[in-house]
Write an enzyme that holds these catalytic residues in place. Structure first.
Site, mmCIF file in Angstrom:
data_model
loop_
_atom_site.group_PDB
_atom_site.id
_atom_site.type_symbol
_atom_site.label_atom_id
_atom_site.label_comp_id
_atom_site.label_asym_id
_atom_site.label_seq_id
_atom_site.Cartn_x
_atom_site.Cartn_y
_atom_site.Cartn_z
ATOM 1 N N LYS A 61 -5.255 -19.227 -47.340
ATOM 2 C CA LYS A 61 -3.857 -18.861 -47.035
ATOM 3 C C LYS A 61 -3.404 -17.614 -47.801
ATOM 4 O O LYS A 61 -2.223 -17.279 -47.787
ATOM 5 C CB LYS A 61 -2.926 -20.050 -47.315
ATOM 6 C CG LYS A 61 -3.315 -21.299 -46.478
ATOM 7 C CD LYS A 61 -2.237 -22.364 -46.524
ATOM 8 C CE LYS A 61 -2.680 -23.638 -45.803
ATOM 9 N NZ LYS A 61 -1.628 -24.618 -45.581
ATOM 10 N N ASN A 95 7.976 -37.950 -43.804
ATOM 11 C CA ASN A 95 7.124 -38.335 -44.938
ATOM 12 C C ASN A 95 8.016 -38.675 -46.124
ATOM 13 O O ASN A 95 9.238 -38.596 -46.026
ATOM 14 C CB ASN A 95 6.110 -37.234 -45.266
ATOM 15 C CG ASN A 95 6.793 -35.942 -45.631
ATOM 16 O OD1 ASN A 95 7.487 -35.864 -46.622
ATOM 17 N ND2 ASN A 95 6.607 -34.904 -44.798
ATOM 18 N N PHE A 106 1.679 -25.214 -52.638
ATOM 19 C CA PHE A 106 1.341 -26.507 -53.227
ATOM 20 C C PHE A 106 0.188 -27.095 -52.432
ATOM 21 O O PHE A 106 -0.013 -26.743 -51.264
ATOM 22 C CB PHE A 106 2.542 -27.460 -53.154
ATOM 23 C CG PHE A 106 3.431 -27.422 -54.367
ATOM 24 C CD1 PHE A 106 4.172 -26.288 -54.665
ATOM 25 C CD2 PHE A 106 3.538 -28.522 -55.214
ATOM 26 C CE1 PHE A 106 4.995 -26.242 -55.777
ATOM 27 C CE2 PHE A 106 4.366 -28.499 -56.327
ATOM 28 C CZ PHE A 106 5.094 -27.363 -56.606
ATOM 29 N N LYS A 136 -7.614 -23.807 -50.060
ATOM 30 C CA LYS A 136 -6.298 -23.436 -49.502
ATOM 31 C C LYS A 136 -5.817 -22.114 -50.099
ATOM 32 O O LYS A 136 -5.225 -21.285 -49.415
ATOM 33 C CB LYS A 136 -5.254 -24.532 -49.788
ATOM 34 C CG LYS A 136 -5.349 -25.705 -48.820
ATOM 35 C CD LYS A 136 -4.303 -26.775 -49.086
ATOM 36 C CE LYS A 136 -4.556 -27.978 -48.160
ATOM 37 N NZ LYS A 136 -3.867 -29.181 -48.549
HETATM 38 O O1 PMT Z 1 9.768 -33.837 -52.792
HETATM 39 P P1 PMT Z 1 9.228 -34.730 -53.904
HETATM 40 O O2 PMT Z 1 9.512 -36.193 -53.622
HETATM 41 O O3 PMT Z 1 9.686 -34.305 -55.252
HETATM 42 O O4 PMT Z 1 7.620 -34.611 -53.872
HETATM 43 C C1 PMT Z 1 7.021 -33.399 -54.234
HETATM 44 C C2 PMT Z 1 5.790 -33.107 -53.376
HETATM 45 C C3 PMT Z 1 4.752 -34.209 -53.634
HETATM 46 C C4 PMT Z 1 6.145 -33.089 -51.895
HETATM 47 C C5 PMT Z 1 5.272 -31.699 -53.826
HETATM 48 O O5 PMT Z 1 4.963 -31.727 -55.187
HETATM 49 C C6 PMT Z 1 4.034 -31.311 -53.035
HETATM 50 O O6 PMT Z 1 2.911 -31.630 -53.390
HETATM 51 N N1 PMT Z 1 4.239 -30.521 -51.932
HETATM 52 C C7 PMT Z 1 3.220 -30.102 -51.002
HETATM 53 C C8 PMT Z 1 3.065 -31.162 -49.944
HETATM 54 C C9 PMT Z 1 2.121 -30.753 -48.814
HETATM 55 O O7 PMT Z 1 2.518 -30.761 -47.703
HETATM 56 O O8 PMT Z 1 0.924 -30.341 -49.206
HETATM 57 P P2 PMT Z 1 -0.237 -29.846 -48.139
HETATM 58 O O9 PMT Z 1 -1.455 -29.837 -48.965
HETATM 59 O O10 PMT Z 1 -0.197 -30.651 -46.928
HETATM 60 O O11 PMT Z 1 0.239 -28.398 -47.775
HETATM 61 C C10 PMT Z 1 -0.245 -27.233 -48.465
HETATM 62 C C11 PMT Z 1 0.829 -26.183 -48.540
HETATM 63 O O12 PMT Z 1 1.096 -25.662 -47.233
HETATM 64 C C12 PMT Z 1 2.158 -26.622 -49.111
HETATM 65 O O13 PMT Z 1 2.673 -25.564 -49.909
HETATM 66 C C13 PMT Z 1 3.023 -26.816 -47.869
HETATM 67 O O14 PMT Z 1 4.410 -26.570 -48.154
HETATM 68 C C14 PMT Z 1 2.462 -25.745 -46.939
HETATM 69 N N2 PMT Z 1 2.561 -26.052 -45.499
HETATM 70 C C15 PMT Z 1 1.894 -27.104 -44.966
HETATM 71 C C16 PMT Z 1 1.933 -27.300 -43.608
HETATM 72 C C17 PMT Z 1 2.667 -26.422 -42.807
HETATM 73 N N3 PMT Z 1 2.751 -26.599 -41.487
HETATM 74 N N4 PMT Z 1 3.307 -25.389 -43.355
HETATM 75 C C18 PMT Z 1 3.264 -25.197 -44.690
HETATM 76 O O15 PMT Z 1 3.852 -24.237 -45.205
#
Ligand code: PMT
Length: 399
Positions: A344, A210, A326, A340
């Site tokens: 979580k 990504n 996040f 979330k």
């Molecule tokens: O890296 P940059 O270019 O600076 O961009 C920053 C960012 C946009 C990546 C960052 O600010 C951000 O939003 N990160 C979260 C991205 C994400 O995957 O969001 P999600 O809504 O899909 O996941 C929710 C949370 O679960 C996140 O904390 C993620 O780290 C966590 N996760 C998700 C899937 C997984 N299998 N394991 C996880 O721990």
């Protein structure tokens, strides 16, 4: 106030007597401690005259009442300002070295505010080792009076001139902002941070990934370290680098590797901030060679789910640990983020909406909404990722 003025060996030492005079004029008591090199630039007689006190410079001065007299200054002084501070004294402080009267005194003053007014040639100031030392000292609460731009004694011009005595004086009088080293807000805290993307291999040359650059996660690690926390940074593939003695970096490629690293490190951490963009799915099979074209009928890739690192940490979280996730959303943002947070078992969730211009992947800026368990939320304007990181750390961890 009782102020100790430390002086080290740079041409800017000629300004030290002016600083001492300004301090005395404002009614402060002053004692000076100079290195041997400093006394090549400014005389003992001058410093003793302007401070109206004996000068300390020798560890084993026969004139001292006892051999640790210079150390007992730590009880006398309310603070110490080292002006000018050379790269040498900065390096010694960052490494815990005490080999003369001033450096040993500095080692013993960690319970009092310490200020440094660096002065050196521009290239020395920009040297990565000096910058690393400055960052480290800042992170443990040492107040740095930044050097200014201008003509330098070596005939060049650039950053490295010691701040003027009036400016140093102004910063000394706003002393409540300078903390004793042991009061760095996140001292003794270990924090796990995940950053960047994950790559899920298809074959030996292709992967599913990504657009995450890692900038947000690295900014969080730096903000935490600058406030004194030890940081376990688990990073997916990124071109970013970080040099801070309090940041320990573990590089991983896939979601499963990130899961292993994060779950191993989390039990020893008091907090975790998971900003990585982790792939939810990976190819069920990975070829160890380059896959050949399949022809016109195309090819089907079967994906299987990756473990959810954040949800796993949420299920293992114990009393005293703070977990911050996040949420990257494109629609129904607030509801999805709150969902979330609950599901979580998080303490805070940082919502990133991809509808906000200048926010999210790759860019240097971000705009977020931080939502707590109580439902209360804090929205930031569009700020640099460094500033957003500081807001997140202060809001969620500095209580
Ligand atoms: O890296 P940059 O270019 O600076 O961009 C920053 C960012 C946009 C990546 C960052 O600010 C951000 O939003 N990160 C979260 C991205 C994400 O995957 O969001 P999600 O809504 O899909 O996941 C929710 C949370 O679960 C996140 O904390 C993620 O780290 C966590 N996760 C998700 C899937 C997984 N299998 N394991 C996880 O721990």
């Amino acid at each position: 106030m009782k102020v100790i003025v430390g002086i080290t060996g740079g041409i800017a030492a000629y300004k030290a007597p002016l600083l001492v005079r300004l301090l005395r004029k404002e009614g402060h008591e002053v004692k000076c401690v100079a290195t041997d090199h400093a006394l090549q630039f400014v005389t003992r007689l001058t410093l003793e005259t302007v401070s109206d006190n004996k000068l300390y410079s020798d560890l084993f001065d026969r004139g001292n009442n006892h051999s640790t007299e210079h150390i007992s200054l730590k009880d006398w002084g309310d603070m110490i300002i080292v002006a000018p501070a050379t790269a040498n004294i900065i390096g010694k402080m960052a490494s815990g070295i005490g080999d003369d009267a001033l450096s040993t005194l500095l080692l013993s003053m960690s319970r009092k505010p310490i200020m440094l007014a660096p002065a050196m040639n521009t290239q020395m100031w920009e040297c990565p080792a000096v910058q690393r030392n400055i960052e480290y000292l800042r992170s443990v609460g040492v107040h740095i009076v930044s050097p200014t731009d201008g003509e330098l004694a070596c005939g060049t011009s650039g950053t490295g001139r010691m701040a003027e005595p009036e400016e140093i004086m102004r910063q000394i009088t706003s002393l409540p902002d300078a903390r004793p080293i042991h009061e760095s807000p996140l001292n003794n805290m270990r924090v796990l941070v995940t950053a960047g993307p994950t790559y899920e291999r298809i074959d030996s040359v292709r992967f599913i990934g990504n657009y995450s650059s890692g900038k947000m996660g690295f900014a969080l690690a730096e903000a935490l370290a600058s406030m004194g926390a030890t940081v376990e940074l688990v990073s997916g593939p990124t071109s970013l680098s970080v040099h801070h003695p309090l940041i320990h970096r573990t590089d991983v490629e896939s979601a499963r590797q990130m899961f292993d690293a994060a779950t191993t490190l989390f039990p020893d951490c008091q907090a975790a901030i998971l900003s990585a963009a982790v792939a939810d799915y990976r190819p069920e099979q990975t070829a160890d060679h380059k896959l050949k074209k399949q022809g016109e009928e195309g090819m089907t890739l079967k994906l299987v789910q990756n473990p959810d690192i954040l949800a796993t940490l949420g299920s293992r979280k114990v009393e005293g640990q703070t977990l911050i996730g996040f949420a990257l959303e494109t629609d129904n943002e607030l509801d999805n983020a709150r969902h979330k947070l609950e599901k979580k078992n998080l303490d805070y969730i940082v919502l990133n909406s991809l509808r906000d211009k200048g926010a999210g992947f790759g860019v240097d800026t971000n705009r977020v909404t931080i939502i707590g368990r109580s439902g209360a939320s804090l929205e930031t304007p569009l700020l640099s990722k460094k500033e957003v990181a500081e807001v997140i750390v202060r809001h969620c961890l500095c209580h």
